[in-house]
Design an enzyme around this catalytic site. Structure first.
Site, mmCIF file in Angstrom:
data_model
loop_
_atom_site.group_PDB
_atom_site.id
_atom_site.type_symbol
_atom_site.label_atom_id
_atom_site.label_comp_id
_atom_site.label_asym_id
_atom_site.label_seq_id
_atom_site.Cartn_x
_atom_site.Cartn_y
_atom_site.Cartn_z
ATOM 1 N N ASP A 144 0.825 -1.218 0.000
ATOM 2 C CA ASP A 144 0.000 0.000 0.000
ATOM 3 C C ASP A 144 0.858 1.268 0.000
ATOM 4 O OD1 ASP A 144 -2.303 -1.671 0.308
ATOM 5 O OD2 ASP A 144 -1.968 -1.699 2.475
ATOM 6 N N GLU A 155 -11.661 -1.318 -2.956
ATOM 7 C CA GLU A 155 -11.064 -0.582 -1.842
ATOM 8 C C GLU A 155 -9.904 0.283 -2.347
ATOM 9 O OE1 GLU A 155 -9.847 -3.583 0.916
ATOM 10 O OE2 GLU A 155 -8.484 -4.556 -0.497
#
Length: 322
Positions: free
Chosen positions: A42, A209
C-alpha cells in the site's frame, strides 16, 4: 466423425477469437526496475522538497523508504517511533494501514488507517510534518471513523483539493468507496459531513477498496483496487478507474457505466511474475504522473514489492500505464 471434426473446427475458431493469457499479458507493462529495499505494501510516494523521494506504507509503525533517484530505495525505519496510544482502540498491536501523503500550505500531511482484519470498527488518523521525513511526524488523532452499524469502512484514505475545498476518499468492502469533506485547517472531517458514495460492486462482499482521486484536465479520476489482496501469488487484485466532472461523482468508465453499478476500466492487472497489483496511489514528479502500487512477486514466494509505472493519458483523456 465429420460431426466431431466440425465441432472441433468450430471450437478452435471460437478460441481463436478469445484473447489468450499470453496475449493479455503483453498489454500490461512491467514496473520500472528498482533496487534496494523493494518490499512494501500500500505505498504512497512523494518527491520531497529536500530532493529525496519517500515512500510510506503498511507495515511497521507506517514503514518508510527513502531514495535519491526513485530507483534505489533504502529502508528508513518508520514514520513514528511508537504507535500513538489511541490506535490500540482499533487493534491489539497498534498496527496502521494504507497511508496517504500529501503537501499543502507548507506542511506535509500523512493520513493512515487503523482497524483489524474483517471489521469496520475503523478509524482514519492524521499527522503533520514540515519535512515529510520519517521520525518528524506529530500525530493529531482521528479524522473520521466507522462502527459496525455503518455501511462503510473508514480505512484507505486518499486526500485531494478540489474547487477550493479539501476532500477525502476512503473505503474497503462494506458497499465500497465513499468521500467526505475535510476542514483544511485541522485536516479532519467537517462535523456532520455528508458521506458521498463513489463506487461499489453489484454483490457482496463489494470487493473494491483503496481509492485515490486525481485531477487531470476537466475530470477527476478515481483509481481503486478490485478483488482480493494479501494472499501472495493467489491475490487477484487489479486496478480500475473511472472519471467524473465533479469530485463527488458520479464516476463512470469509458463505456459510460457508473462505478456505483460495478463499472471501471481495467488499468493494470497481474501478468507474468507481477501478481495482484493494487494498493495504488498517484504522484506527480517533474511534470509526469506516476502510479505507485504493490504487487506480489511470483518469482520470490509472493513477496509484496513496490511497483512504479508512468501514467500517460490518451487523446480522449483516459489514463494508461507505461
Amino acid at each position: 466423425m465429420k460431426r466431431i471434426r466440425l465441432a472441433a473446427t468450430l471450437a478452435a475458431a471460437v478460441l481463436a477469437l478469445l484473447p489468450t493469457t499470453a496475449q493479455a499479458d503483453v498489454t500490461y507493462p512491467d514496473p520500472r526496475p528498482i533496487t534496494g529495499q523493494q518490499i512494501i505494501h500500500d505505498p504512497t510516494v512523494s518527491h520531497l522538497k529536500n530532493g529525496q523521494y519517500v515512500a510510506y506504507s503498511t507495515g511497521g509503525v507506517i514503514g518508510a523508504r527513502l531514495s535519491k533517484d526513485g530507483r534505489q530505495w533504502d529502508d528508513a525505519g518508520n514514520a513514528f517511533a511508537e504507535p500513538p496510544s489511541w490506535w490500540y482502540e482499533y487493534n491489539d498491536t497498534g498496527d496502521p494501514w494504507a497511508p496517504d501523503l500529501s503537501y499543502r500550505d507548507g506542511t506535509y500531511w500523512l493520513y493512515y488507517s487503523v482497524s483489524s482484519w474483517g471489521s469496520n470498527h475503523s478509524a482514519i488518523g492524521v499527522a503533520t510534518s514540515r519535512s515529510g521525513l520519517p521520525g518528524t511526524w506529530t500525530d493529531h488523532g482521528k479524522v473520521f471513523s466507522s462502527e459496525k452499524t455503518d455501511t462503510w469502512n473508514a480505512i484507505d484514505p486518499g486526500v485531494i483539493r478540489a474547487d477550493g475545498k479539501l476532500w477525502m476518499a476512503f473505503g474497503s468492502y462494506w458497499t465500497g468507496i465513499r468521500m467526505v469533506e475535510l476542514d483544511p485547517e485541522t485536516g479532519k472531517a467537517v462535523p456532520g459531513a455528508t458521506v458521498h458514495h463513489l463506487a461499489t460492486r453489484p454483490d457482496a462482499p463489494y470487493a473494491v477498496e483503496g481509492p485515490y482521486v486525481v485531477r487531470h484536465g476537466r475530470y477527476y479520476y478515481l483509481f481503486a483496487s478490485y478483488d482480493t489482496c494479501c494472499s501472495g501469488v493467489n491475490s487477484t487484485y487489479r486496478i480500475r478507474v473511472g472519471r467524473s466532472t465533479s469530485v463527488t461523482g458520479p464516476y463512470v468508465d469509458s463505456t459510460g457505466k457508473p462505478l456505483l453499478e460495478g463499472g471501471g476500466d481495467l488499468l493494470l492487472a497481474g501478468h507474468g511474475r507481477y501478481i495482484g497489483p493494487g494498493g495504488q496511489s498517484v504522484f506527480r514528479d517533474k511534470g509526469r504522473d506516476w502510479l505507485a502500487y504493490h504487487y506480489y512477486d511470483a518469482e520470490d514466494n509472493g513477496t509484496p514489492k513496490l511497483g512504479l509505472n508512468e501514467l500517460s493519458w490518451t487523446k480522449d483523456g483516459w489514463p494508461t500505464v507505461r
